[in-house]
Design an enzyme around this catalytic site. Structure first.
Site, mmCIF file in Angstrom:
data_model
loop_
_atom_site.group_PDB
_atom_site.id
_atom_site.type_symbol
_atom_site.label_atom_id
_atom_site.label_comp_id
_atom_site.label_asym_id
_atom_site.label_seq_id
_atom_site.Cartn_x
_atom_site.Cartn_y
_atom_site.Cartn_z
ATOM 1 N N ARG A 243 0.836 -1.212 0.000
ATOM 2 C CA ARG A 243 0.000 0.000 0.000
ATOM 3 C C ARG A 243 0.866 1.255 0.000
ATOM 4 O O ARG A 243 0.580 2.209 -0.720
ATOM 5 C CB ARG A 243 -0.962 0.007 1.187
ATOM 6 C CG ARG A 243 -2.070 -1.028 1.053
ATOM 7 C CD ARG A 243 -2.994 -1.027 2.251
ATOM 8 N NE ARG A 243 -2.221 -1.291 3.459
ATOM 9 C CZ ARG A 243 -2.452 -0.732 4.651
ATOM 10 N NH1 ARG A 243 -3.442 0.106 4.811
ATOM 11 N NH2 ARG A 243 -1.706 -1.040 5.686
ATOM 12 N N ASN B 255 -6.374 -2.610 2.418
ATOM 13 C CA ASN B 255 -6.356 -4.060 2.595
ATOM 14 C C ASN B 255 -7.785 -4.581 2.677
ATOM 15 O O ASN B 255 -8.633 -3.977 3.339
ATOM 16 C CB ASN B 255 -5.627 -4.444 3.887
ATOM 17 C CG ASN B 255 -4.126 -4.332 3.769
ATOM 18 O OD1 ASN B 255 -3.565 -4.318 2.684
ATOM 19 N ND2 ASN B 255 -3.454 -4.245 4.905
#
Length: 89
Positions: free
Chosen positions: A18, A36
């Protein structure tokens, strides 16, 4: 302006994916987020020009990411706005 929604499969949680995606998106001038999901995928939502979004997808598929990307399933829609910066969620 368009919106990219991409579900990224592979070893992409707990490996800095990320953060890596956020860095690439900010370099490209995109807004959005990387999040996520409970099933181990990462959801990437980004808005910008089609060229910017295609460049982000190419980088995600490049094999140069944090972690390991096995599959990216993407869709494009009209931009909706309301996104500021690019965040990790």
């Amino acid at each position: 302006m368009e919106r990219l929604t991409a579900h990224v499969h592979g070893m992409v949680q707990g490996v800095g994916f990320r953060w890596w995606t956020r860095s690439r998106a900010l370099e490209l001038g995109l807004t959005g987020y990387a999040k996520n999901l409970a099933d181990g995928r990462v959801l990437v939502v980004a808005e910008g020009s089609r060229a910017q979004l295609d460049a982000l997808l190419a980088q995600v598929r490049s094999g140069q990411t944090a972690g390991r990307v096995d599959l990216v399933v993407e869709t494009f829609d009209a931009a909706r706005g309301g996104l500021h910066g690019f965040r990790e969620r």
